[in-house]
Design a protein around this motif. Structure first.
Motif, short mmCIF file in Angstrom:
data_model
loop_
_atom_site.label_atom_id
_atom_site.label_comp_id
_atom_site.label_asym_id
_atom_site.label_seq_id
_atom_site.Cartn_x
_atom_site.Cartn_y
_atom_site.Cartn_z
N ILE A 28 0.97 -1.20 -0.01
CA ILE A 28 -0.01 -0.02 0.08
C ILE A 28 1.12 1.24 0.14
CG2 ILE A 28 -0.40 0.13 2.50
CD1 ILE A 28 -3.01 0.60 0.07
N CYS A 29 2.08 1.21 0.61
CA CYS A 29 2.94 2.33 0.81
C CYS A 29 3.35 2.73 -1.01
CB CYS A 29 4.17 2.00 1.58
SG CYS A 29 5.34 3.37 1.71
N LYS A 30 3.72 1.54 -1.58
CA LYS A 30 3.96 1.67 -3.02
C LYS A 30 2.96 2.64 -3.69
CE LYS A 30 6.87 -0.32 -5.42
NZ LYS A 30 7.88 0.61 -5.31
N VAL A 31 1.75 2.00 -3.60
CA VAL A 31 0.61 2.36 -4.37
C VAL A 31 0.28 4.01 -3.70
CG1 VAL A 31 -1.99 2.21 -4.67
CG2 VAL A 31 -0.45 0.31 -4.65
N GLU A 32 0.12 3.95 -2.36
CA GLU A 32 -0.11 5.53 -1.88
C GLU A 32 0.80 6.52 -2.60
OE1 GLU A 32 -2.87 6.17 -0.02
OE2 GLU A 32 -2.20 8.48 -0.03
N ASN A 33 1.96 6.24 -2.35
CA ASN A 33 2.84 7.25 -2.45
C ASN A 33 3.58 7.11 -3.72
OD1 ASN A 33 3.25 8.43 0.23
ND2 ASN A 33 3.82 6.28 0.67
N GLY A 34 3.13 6.12 -4.76
CA GLY A 34 3.72 6.00 -5.95
C GLY A 34 5.16 5.93 -6.31
N THR A 35 5.82 5.19 -5.56
CA THR A 35 7.21 5.00 -5.58
C THR A 35 7.71 4.10 -6.83
OG1 THR A 35 7.13 3.32 -3.96
CG2 THR A 35 7.83 5.42 -3.25
N ARG A 36 8.93 4.34 -7.30
CA ARG A 36 9.37 3.76 -8.55
C ARG A 36 9.64 2.31 -8.18
NH1 ARG A 36 9.78 6.44 -13.66
NH2 ARG A 36 9.37 8.48 -13.19
N PRO A 37 9.67 1.12 -9.19
CA PRO A 37 10.11 -0.03 -8.85
C PRO A 37 11.44 0.17 -8.12
CG PRO A 37 9.46 0.34 -11.06
CD PRO A 37 9.56 1.55 -10.57
N ARG A 38 11.85 -0.74 -7.33
CA ARG A 38 13.08 -0.87 -6.65
C ARG A 38 13.11 0.22 -5.45
NH1 ARG A 38 17.63 -2.97 -10.89
NH2 ARG A 38 16.43 -2.14 -12.40
N VAL A 39 12.24 1.22 -5.38
CA VAL A 39 12.17 2.12 -4.32
C VAL A 39 11.30 1.72 -3.50
CG1 VAL A 39 12.03 4.62 -3.72
CG2 VAL A 39 13.09 4.00 -5.73
N SER A 40 11.61 1.39 -2.09
CA SER A 40 10.51 0.86 -1.25
C SER A 40 10.73 1.79 0.02
CB SER A 40 10.59 -0.54 -0.97
OG SER A 40 9.71 -0.90 -0.10
N TRP A 41 9.88 2.36 0.54
CA TRP A 41 9.94 3.20 1.80
C TRP A 41 9.64 2.35 3.03
CZ3 TRP A 41 6.67 8.29 0.35
CH2 TRP A 41 7.40 8.97 -0.72
N ASN A 42 8.76 1.06 2.72
CA ASN A 42 8.50 0.27 3.90
C ASN A 42 8.72 -1.05 3.76
OD1 ASN A 42 6.67 -1.08 5.57
ND2 ASN A 42 5.29 0.90 5.54
N ARG A 43 9.73 -1.46 4.56
CA ARG A 43 10.34 -2.58 4.44
C ARG A 43 9.68 -3.60 5.70
NH1 ARG A 43 15.96 -0.88 4.68
NH2 ARG A 43 15.83 -1.62 7.04
N VAL A 44 9.64 -4.78 5.27
CA VAL A 44 9.56 -5.88 6.28
C VAL A 44 10.45 -6.98 6.40
CG1 VAL A 44 7.69 -7.64 7.19
CG2 VAL A 44 6.92 -5.51 5.90
N ASP A 45 11.24 -7.04 7.34
CA ASP A 45 12.26 -7.96 7.63
C ASP A 45 11.66 -9.22 8.30
OD1 ASP A 45 14.24 -6.40 6.24
OD2 ASP A 45 14.62 -5.34 8.13
N ALA A 46 12.19 -10.32 8.09
CA ALA A 46 11.82 -11.61 8.59
C ALA A 46 12.93 -12.20 9.53
CB ALA A 46 11.40 -12.68 7.75
N VAL A 47 12.68 -12.33 10.69
CA VAL A 47 14.00 -12.93 11.43
C VAL A 47 13.47 -14.31 12.23
CG1 VAL A 47 14.81 -10.51 12.31
CG2 VAL A 47 13.15 -11.53 13.75
N GLU A 48 14.46 -14.90 12.27
CA GLU A 48 14.32 -16.41 12.94
C GLU A 48 15.19 -16.58 13.99
OE1 GLU A 48 14.52 -19.30 9.93
OE2 GLU A 48 13.83 -17.94 8.45
N TRP A 49 14.77 -17.45 15.03
CA TRP A 49 15.61 -17.80 16.01
C TRP A 49 15.35 -19.09 16.59
CZ3 TRP A 49 11.98 -14.32 16.55
CH2 TRP A 49 11.08 -14.27 17.50
N GLY A 50 15.97 -19.73 17.38
CA GLY A 50 15.70 -21.14 18.16
C GLY A 50 15.90 -22.15 17.10
N GLU A 51 15.58 -23.48 17.61
CA GLU A 51 15.77 -24.67 16.94
C GLU A 51 14.51 -25.65 16.98
OE1 GLU A 51 18.95 -26.61 16.04
OE2 GLU A 51 20.20 -24.47 15.95
N TYR A 52 14.08 -25.94 15.90
CA TYR A 52 12.97 -27.05 15.99
C TYR A 52 13.03 -27.80 17.29
CZ TYR A 52 9.52 -30.39 14.58
OH TYR A 52 9.02 -31.47 14.71
#
Lengths: 264, 215
Positions: A28-52
């Motif tokens: 929605i950030c890209k749509v709302e702000n009309g940013t170019r491809p490869r420009v992203s103002w809003n990032r989501v990082d995935a982090v993992e920890w622990g063992e199965y």
């Protein structure tokens, strides 16, 4: 703004327990702000920890942290980067010359350079691109604005409005009655010191995964506090020495000349 | 070369062209870059002026990086070799010269030891110019191609580039003053313009070199 009340100081809480990693905020950030491809103002990082079987996964959305004393604003030579009285940091594309000092100074890597004349779909512009690209100029640095245009119209930022898990709370950090203030208290949100952000981390998540406290990178402190003033002293001293020498030379005109004679 | 017998050749054409290509590109870079180093200057220029300055700055990076070296290496490799060798060999006389140079700069009475083709101050200026230019070139191109470098490297390129510019800027003030206006050394400018200096100047300022010329 009501009379007798101070300006709001906008901030955001992200409750990671409620973030399912749907990336709707990024989209929605890209749509709302009309940013170019490869420009992203809003990032989501995935982090993992622990063992199965205790392996865990969390999603950490990040964007411009809207620092209280933003290094990007300090290094900007044109005043394009500014911190508004309401706490929001923005870039004025008309004043930005694309020197990218701010990009190097941002401790969160939140700023991106809008450099490539690309479109998301070959051959034509989507309506959101048409609107967005008209606002951004190529060759400038961009970042999250907390959707200032929406906030000024009394709305919340697009990423808050779209959030499927209602993980994001936006509001005035100075208003004790605001939703965000209440949420911070009731959920023991962790402040990212020096920024406008709070996170509610999962109970067993290591705090090291959260964005660091706001800090001025040492390259920026050296640059602004040592090199600049020091360089001015060096240049000033050189100029002063030249002037002093000119004065002395004029005062003992002729006197200096005989030292030019061949020596030995 | 001049036919007049009272003058001796100091710098050949390639040496002079190399000097001036470096000088002109450096001064233009210093001027256009100072808008980005001094924010009060930046405010006077405004975003538009600063943008133009920045474009000139980037164009001048090419002659600053390549032209001087090309002229010197292709035009006069042997004298360049001799210059570099002299710059990096320091004798007792050189250290004594540096010791007395402050008085010389301020036009005070001083007795300086005999010097070769380059006096110790010129050697020091050469060394700082070479190393400083390398620093400016490396950090400058890193900024121009910053997407190819890690953010950490780019972040440090900025203060290093500014520091180099301000130190070299201070030095060029002194260098230009000594060559153009200083009552005791201003004759040296003719060595860089016409390529020759008077015999009396050569004998008084570069006695060892003048003797070795044997002309």
């Amino acid at each position: 703004m009501q009379e007798g009340r101070a300006l709001p100081r906008y901030g955001m809480v992200i409750d990671l327990n409620k973030c399912g990693g749907c990336y709707a905020c990024s989209v929605i950030c890209k749509v709302e702000n009309g940013t170019r491809p490869r420009v992203s103002w809003n990032r989501v990082d995935a982090v993992e920890w622990g063992e199965y079987p205790q392996a865990r996964l969390a999603f950490i959305p990040t964007q411009c942290m809207h620092c209280q004393d933003p290094p990007c604003v300090r290094v900007c030579p044109t005043g394009a980067s500014t911190k508004h009285a309401n706490g929001i940091v923005t870039v004025d594309y008309e004043r930005c010359i694309g020197c990218r000092y701010c990009q190097a100074a941002c401790p969160y890597g939140a700023r991106q350079f809008n450099s490539k004349d690309e479109t998301a779909f070959p051959g034509h512009l989507a309506p959101y691109e048409e609107q967005g690209y008209a606002k951004h100029r190529l060759g400038t640095v961009e970042k999250c604005t907390f959707c200032l245009h929406r906030v000024e119209a009394g709305q919340v930022p697009a990423c808050v409005a779209i959030c499927t898990g209602k993980a994001r709370v936006f509001g005035d950090l100075d208003d004790p009655a605001s939703d965000i203030k209440k949420y911070i208290q009731s959920h023991k949100a962790v402040a990212i010191n020096g920024t406008s952000f709070y996170y509610v981390p999962p109970q067993d998540m290591d705090a090291k995964f959260l964005p660091a406290q706001a800090h001025t990178p040492s390259a920026v402190s050296w640059w602004m506090n040592i090199v600049r003033p020091g360089g001015k002293v060096v240049m000033g001293a050189a100029a002063a020495a030249v002037v002093a020498s000119l004065i002395i030379g004029a005062a003992n005109r002729g006197g200096g000349e005989h030292h030019d004679q061949p020596q030995g | 070369m001049t036919n007049r017998k009272d003058r001796v050749e100091r710098f050949n054409l390639a040496e002079r062209l190399g000097h001036w290509s470096h000088a002109i590109s450096f001064v233009l870079l210093l001027l256009t870059g100072s808008g980005l180093a001094f924010y009060s200057f930046a405010q006077v220029l405004g975003p538009e002026g600063l943008g133009i300055f920045r474009r000139i700055h980037h164009v001048m990076a090419y002659p600053f990086t390549f032209l001087t070296v090309l002229i010197l290496v292709l035009g006069t490799p042997r004298t360049v070799g001799r210059w570099l060798k002299e710059c990096f060999s320091w004798s007792r006389d050189d250290y004594a010269f540096i010791g007395g140079f402050v008085r010389e700069f301020f036009v005070l009475p001083v007795r300086l030891p005999e010097q070769g083709k380059y006096n110790a101050g010129q050697k020091l200026n050469s060394i700082i110019s070479i190393l400083g230019s390398l620093l400016m070139i490396i950090t400058g191109w890193i900024m121009l191609y910053q997407d190819s470098f890690s953010p950490q490297v780019v972040a440090w390129a900025h203060p290093l580039h500014a520091a180099g510019a301000l130190v070299l800027g201070g030095i060029i003030l002194g260098h230009a003053y000594l060559g153009l206006l200083h009552p005791r050394s201003r004759e040296s400018i003719w060595g860089m313009i016409r390529g020759t200096v008077s015999r009396s100047f050569a004998a008084s300022h570069h006695a060892k070199w003048y003797r070795d010329l044997g002309v």
